[in-house]
Design a protein around this motif. Structure first.
Motif, short mmCIF file in Angstrom:
data_model
loop_
_atom_site.label_atom_id
_atom_site.label_comp_id
_atom_site.label_asym_id
_atom_site.label_seq_id
_atom_site.Cartn_x
_atom_site.Cartn_y
_atom_site.Cartn_z
N GLU A 5 0.84 -1.21 0.00
CA GLU A 5 0.00 0.00 0.00
C GLU A 5 0.87 1.25 0.00
OE1 GLU A 5 -0.40 -2.56 2.06
OE2 GLU A 5 -2.30 -3.40 1.35
N GLN A 6 1.95 1.23 0.78
CA GLN A 6 2.86 2.38 0.80
C GLN A 6 3.59 2.53 -0.53
OE1 GLN A 6 5.02 1.11 4.32
NE2 GLN A 6 4.27 2.87 5.49
N ILE A 7 4.00 1.41 -1.12
CA ILE A 7 4.69 1.46 -2.41
C ILE A 7 3.76 2.04 -3.47
CG2 ILE A 7 5.67 0.01 -4.23
CD1 ILE A 7 6.71 -1.81 -1.93
N LYS A 8 2.48 1.69 -3.41
CA LYS A 8 1.50 2.29 -4.32
C LYS A 8 1.37 3.78 -4.06
CE LYS A 8 -3.34 1.92 -5.82
NZ LYS A 8 -3.67 3.36 -5.73
N GLU A 9 1.28 4.15 -2.79
CA GLU A 9 1.13 5.56 -2.43
C GLU A 9 2.35 6.37 -2.86
OE1 GLU A 9 -0.59 9.01 -0.97
OE2 GLU A 9 -1.49 7.04 -1.36
N PHE A 10 3.53 5.76 -2.83
CA PHE A 10 4.76 6.45 -3.22
C PHE A 10 4.88 6.63 -4.73
CE2 PHE A 10 7.10 4.83 0.81
CZ PHE A 10 6.48 5.82 1.57
N PRO A 21 3.28 -0.56 -12.52
CA PRO A 21 3.21 -0.25 -11.08
C PRO A 21 3.81 -1.37 -10.23
CG PRO A 21 1.15 0.33 -12.17
CD PRO A 21 1.97 -0.42 -13.18
N THR A 22 4.79 -1.02 -9.41
CA THR A 22 5.55 -2.02 -8.67
C THR A 22 4.72 -2.73 -7.61
OG1 THR A 22 7.55 -0.72 -9.06
CG2 THR A 22 7.64 -2.34 -7.29
N TYR A 23 3.75 -2.03 -7.03
CA TYR A 23 2.97 -2.65 -5.96
C TYR A 23 2.21 -3.87 -6.46
CZ TYR A 23 -1.43 -0.68 -7.78
OH TYR A 23 -2.52 -0.37 -8.56
N VAL A 24 1.88 -3.90 -7.75
CA VAL A 24 1.16 -5.05 -8.30
C VAL A 24 2.07 -6.27 -8.33
CG1 VAL A 24 -0.08 -5.96 -10.30
CG2 VAL A 24 -0.32 -3.54 -9.69
N LYS A 25 3.30 -6.08 -8.82
CA LYS A 25 4.26 -7.19 -8.85
C LYS A 25 4.50 -7.76 -7.46
CE LYS A 25 7.37 -6.79 -12.82
NZ LYS A 25 8.80 -6.65 -13.21
N LEU A 26 4.65 -6.86 -6.49
CA LEU A 26 5.02 -7.30 -5.15
C LEU A 26 3.82 -7.77 -4.34
CD1 LEU A 26 7.68 -4.60 -4.20
CD2 LEU A 26 7.99 -6.81 -5.34
N GLY A 27 2.65 -7.78 -4.96
CA GLY A 27 1.45 -8.24 -4.27
C GLY A 27 1.25 -9.74 -4.35
N THR A 143 14.39 0.49 -9.36
CA THR A 143 13.08 0.28 -8.75
C THR A 143 13.23 -0.17 -7.30
OG1 THR A 143 12.22 -0.38 -10.91
CG2 THR A 143 10.87 -0.90 -8.99
N ILE A 144 14.13 -1.12 -7.08
CA ILE A 144 14.36 -1.65 -5.73
C ILE A 144 14.97 -0.58 -4.84
CG2 ILE A 144 15.64 -3.39 -4.43
CD1 ILE A 144 15.37 -5.18 -6.98
N TYR A 145 15.88 0.20 -5.40
CA TYR A 145 16.47 1.32 -4.65
C TYR A 145 15.38 2.29 -4.20
CZ TYR A 145 18.83 5.81 -3.95
OH TYR A 145 19.25 7.02 -3.44
N ASN A 146 14.44 2.59 -5.09
CA ASN A 146 13.36 3.52 -4.74
C ASN A 146 12.50 2.99 -3.60
OD1 ASN A 146 14.07 5.47 -6.65
ND2 ASN A 146 12.88 4.49 -8.27
#
Length: 451
Positions: A5-10, A21-27, A143-146
């Motif tokens: 949720e925070q990664i999406k918000e960021f 969107p990275t939050y989808v991959k990490l979900g 992406t991972i750094y971010n």
């Protein structure tokens, strides 16, 4: 640890590709998490610089990714020739029992997601399938750094190279004009004015293989801008790019000169993995398609072109005639997608027996494209940046454009959210600076930074 949720918000998206969107991959949970640190395009260096100088933040983000996805194994794929970098990554590795650093061969496109999975795990992702079908998630270094930063995404790392005095990798605010970023590397203008450099020079956004020609040097940096490569307009690579953009000319050249040698297919990275894409057949399709000059030059539907990775190797390196099989294949791919064609490749899961002998070395690409005349480096350097304005696009990602949340005249602060996608697939947008909104429309938000 950051949550999805925070990664999406960021507003964090894939920094090395189309901006998924990275939050989808990490979900989703996965068996193997792969870090794409291959950076296989010539002249690009910003990912290696991040790993070298900011490994603590990178590893913080990586551990977050592993925890979110419950990965049983993690592989950082980096070219074996960077021995000092590999040593540094091993020395700073916070979890050597979970994270493996694996040396990769120096060929193009080892950084292609599907190729990288094969090189690191031996697994073959079927044509048009996702890495998750093989129990794998792939993310790139920046992406991972971010994620490790733990703040909204407001800056971008970019390598500026090519015909410049000092190739550099830089961190700049999203929205900064290309022209001002390029100036940091002191392009070899040979007396030309920086304000009018496009009269004699062209800029490739991204890498020399898969990048795109900038339509204007006033274009803004986005969340996916990774490289700005400067070349004189008479450089052979620019001439090839300009011709490749002319579809009718590409087809006319192909119909007149292709002798069906099939080298484009024999060296195709996806074909070597057993995928059914064969550029020479797309060229054959072109040769036997009949259309008159000035008419809609439609090709027959070829479903096997749906497996094309669009790496451009067949056009820029493989074809001995200097033709454009990649562009013909991509044109056929687009038509096949529009026709909702399907690809039945269930049995195409065996790598070519000569795959290890048919990889294309990056050194060969450097020579073939006349890139070896330029400095192949890009140390991460810090600059005092004073952009007069930032143009923040509302669509810098896959998914729905973000809707502006500000109006002209509003004052904003750094990290303040200025546009949102709500519950739709996409990415939130934040201000990179303290400043004032000077213009807003559906496509972009313009900010004048405070002095």
């Amino acid at each position: 640890m950051a949550t999805t949720e925070q990664i999406k918000e960021f507003g964090i998206v894939g920094a090395g590709g189309a901006g998924f969107p990275t939050y989808v991959k990490l979900g989703s949970e996965t068996e193997i998490f792969i870090v794409n640190a291959a950076e296989c395009e010539p002249l690009l260096h910003k990912d290696k610089e991040l790993l070298r100088l900011k490994s603590e933040i990178f590893y913080k983000g990586l551990v977050t990714c592993l925890d979110l996805t419950a990965a049983q194994r993690c592989i950082i794929g980096v070219k074996a020739k960077y021995t000092d970098l590999i040593t540094h990554l091993k020395e700073t590795n916070p979890a050597p029992d979970r994270i493996e650093i694996m040396g990769l061969r120096d060929f193009y496109p080892v950084g292609d997601e599907i190729t990288l999975i094969y090189e690191t795990t031996g697994r073959i992702v079927a044509p048009r399938a996702l890495p998750s079908s093989q129990g794998v998630i792939v993310n790139n270094v920046e992406t991972i750094y971010n994620i490790g930063l733990g703040t909204p995404l407001v800056t971008k790392f970019i390598t500026v190279g090519g015909d410049v005095q000092q190739p550099v990798s830089v961190e700049v605010p999203i929205g900064m004009p290309f022209r001002e970023v390029i100036a940091l590397a002191h392009p070899n203008l040979k007396g030309a004015d920086l304000a009018h450099m496009e009269e004699d020079f062209a800029v490739i956004v991204g890498g020399p293989m898969m990048g795109k020609l900038a339509t204007s040097l006033d274009e803004p940096v986005t969340k996916t801008t990774g490289g700005l490569l400067v070349f004189a307009k008479d450089h052979p690579l620019i001439q090839r790019f300009e011709t490749a953009a002319q579809e009718k000319r590409v087809k006319r050249i192909g119909k007149s000169a292709c002798d069906q040698c099939s080298i484009c297919s024999e060296l195709c990275p996806r074909h070597l993995l057993g995928h059914p894409v064969e550029p020479h057949k797309a060229m054959r399709n072109l040769m036997f398609s009949s259309f008159a000059e000035g008419t809609d030059q439609t090709l027959a539907i070829l479903p096997n072109t749906l497996a094309c990775a669009e790496c451009n190797l067949c056009t820029l390196v493989s074809c001995p005639e200097g033709l454009y099989p990649a562009q013909v294949t991509i044109a056929s791919k687009k038509q096949s997608m529009a026709a909702k064609a399907t690809l039945d490749a269930a049995n195409e899961d065996n790598a070519h027996p000569l795959i290890d002998y048919r990889r294309t070395p990056v050194k060969k690409i450097m020579t073939r494209l006349a890139l070896d005349r330029f400095q192949n480096k890009g140390a991460l350097s810090a600059f005092a940046l004073h952009p007069k304005q930032l143009t923040i696009r509302t669509s810098q990602h896959i998914g729905a454009p973000a809707t502006p949340m500000v109006t002209t005249g509003d004052k904003v602060t750094r990290y303040q959210k200025i546009a949102s996608v709500g519950d739709k697939l996409g990415a939130e947008i934040h201000s990179p600076v303290d400043g004032q909104i000077t213009a807003v429309n559906d496509r972009e938000i313009v900010i004048a930074p405070f002095a």
